[in-house]
Write a protein that holds these residues in place. Structure first.
Motif, short mmCIF file in Angstrom:
data_model
loop_
_atom_site.label_atom_id
_atom_site.label_comp_id
_atom_site.label_asym_id
_atom_site.label_seq_id
_atom_site.Cartn_x
_atom_site.Cartn_y
_atom_site.Cartn_z
N LYS A 1 0.81 -1.22 0.00
CA LYS A 1 0.00 0.00 0.00
C LYS A 1 0.85 1.27 0.00
N CYS A 2 2.05 1.18 0.49
CA CYS A 2 2.91 2.37 0.58
C CYS A 2 3.41 2.85 -0.78
N GLN A 3 3.04 2.13 -1.84
CA GLN A 3 3.33 2.62 -3.18
C GLN A 3 2.45 3.82 -3.51
N GLN A 4 1.32 3.94 -2.81
CA GLN A 4 0.42 5.08 -3.01
C GLN A 4 0.93 6.27 -2.20
N VAL A 5 0.70 7.47 -2.71
CA VAL A 5 1.09 8.66 -1.96
C VAL A 5 0.25 8.73 -0.68
N HIS A 6 0.94 8.92 0.43
CA HIS A 6 0.30 9.03 1.74
C HIS A 6 1.18 9.89 2.63
N GLY A 7 0.63 10.35 3.74
CA GLY A 7 1.37 11.27 4.58
C GLY A 7 1.56 10.80 6.00
N HIS A 8 2.51 11.43 6.67
CA HIS A 8 2.82 11.15 8.07
C HIS A 8 3.15 12.47 8.77
N THR A 9 2.99 12.47 10.07
CA THR A 9 3.59 13.50 10.89
C THR A 9 4.80 12.85 11.53
N TYR A 10 5.97 13.20 11.03
CA TYR A 10 7.22 12.63 11.50
C TYR A 10 7.67 13.34 12.77
N PHE A 11 8.19 12.59 13.72
CA PHE A 11 8.81 13.13 14.92
C PHE A 11 10.27 12.70 14.88
N ALA A 12 11.17 13.65 14.99
CA ALA A 12 12.59 13.36 14.92
C ALA A 12 13.29 13.84 16.17
N ASN A 13 14.35 13.14 16.52
CA ASN A 13 15.27 13.59 17.55
C ASN A 13 16.67 13.46 16.97
N VAL A 14 17.43 14.54 17.05
CA VAL A 14 18.78 14.59 16.52
C VAL A 14 19.74 14.72 17.69
N THR A 15 20.77 13.87 17.74
CA THR A 15 21.78 13.91 18.78
C THR A 15 23.10 14.39 18.19
N ILE A 16 23.64 15.45 18.75
CA ILE A 16 24.92 16.03 18.31
C ILE A 16 25.83 16.12 19.53
N ALA A 17 27.11 15.80 19.33
CA ALA A 17 28.06 15.83 20.45
C ALA A 17 29.38 16.44 20.00
N GLY A 18 30.14 16.89 20.97
CA GLY A 18 31.46 17.44 20.71
C GLY A 18 32.14 17.85 21.99
N ASP A 19 33.39 18.23 21.86
CA ASP A 19 34.18 18.63 23.03
C ASP A 19 34.32 20.13 23.17
N GLU A 20 34.09 20.87 22.09
CA GLU A 20 34.29 22.32 22.10
C GLU A 20 33.00 23.04 21.73
N LEU A 21 32.84 24.25 22.25
CA LEU A 21 31.72 25.10 21.89
C LEU A 21 32.20 26.18 20.94
N ASP A 22 31.27 26.75 20.18
CA ASP A 22 31.66 27.85 19.28
C ASP A 22 31.81 29.15 20.07
N ASP A 23 32.12 30.23 19.38
CA ASP A 23 32.37 31.52 20.04
C ASP A 23 31.15 32.05 20.80
N SER A 24 29.96 31.60 20.42
CA SER A 24 28.75 32.08 21.10
C SER A 24 28.33 31.15 22.24
N GLY A 25 29.10 30.10 22.48
CA GLY A 25 28.78 29.18 23.57
C GLY A 25 27.87 28.03 23.17
N PHE A 26 27.67 27.85 21.87
CA PHE A 26 26.83 26.76 21.38
C PHE A 26 27.69 25.60 20.90
N LEU A 27 27.21 24.39 21.10
CA LEU A 27 27.76 23.24 20.39
C LEU A 27 27.23 23.32 18.97
N PHE A 28 25.92 23.57 18.85
CA PHE A 28 25.26 23.80 17.57
C PHE A 28 23.93 24.45 17.90
N ASN A 29 23.53 25.42 17.14
CA ASN A 29 22.33 26.18 17.42
C ASN A 29 21.08 25.35 17.09
#
Length: 145
Positions: free
Chosen positions: A36-64
């Motif tokens: 059935k997924c061959q037919q156009v259909h929709g979803h409300t996607y929920f995402a979680n993105v994980t980002i890591a690092g050891d240093e922050l940028d000049d504004s104090g963010f790892l990533f905005n």
């Protein structure tokens, strides 16, 4: 958005940030095995993105956080995923698994431009209330492929 506990990535970085976001999008999976997924259909996607690092940028963010939202929500919300030729190739169907990897690639491309070199460790993508995918690049690979 409901509060969720996401699978954890083991790492040795000093900082880890997670951004939850959602977007509504349609797609079709043009393969005989998709049923059935061959037919156009929709979803409300929920995402979680994980980002890591050891240093922050000049504004104090790892990533905005707003940059993550701009990269994903602004690009995909209320669109037909199959129309994103800049993201999906002819045989690169917008399944949940492929979408999770493509989200990772979009974010990591942006991170690669930063001097403090944060890394996207995982993308959790829920397509329905009962179905989700987690994409993590293999350790030691630069682009996750």
């Amino acid at each position: 958005m409901i509060q969720q506990i996401y699978p954890q990535v083991q790492h040795d970085y000093s900082y880890e940030l997670n951004k939850d976001l959602h977007f509504a999008a349609a797609h079709s999976i043009q393969h005989p095995d998709a049923g059935k997924c061959q037919q156009v259909h929709g979803h409300t996607y929920f995402a979680n993105v994980t980002i890591a690092g050891d240093e922050l940028d000049d504004s104090g963010f790892l990533f905005n956080f707003s940059t993550i939202k701009a990269l994903i929500h602004k690009k995909f919300d209320h669109t037909l995923l199959n129309d994103h030729a800049d993201v999906f190739g002819e045989d690169d169907f917008p399944t949940t698994e492929v979408m999770a990897r493509k989200i990772y690639e979009l974010i990591q491309q942006e991170l690669d431009q930063l001097p403090h070199q944060p890394k996207c460790l995982q993308v959790f993508l829920r397509e329905t209330p009962t179905s989700y995918c987690v994409y993590r690049p293999k350790r030691g690979t630069e682009n996750g492929k």
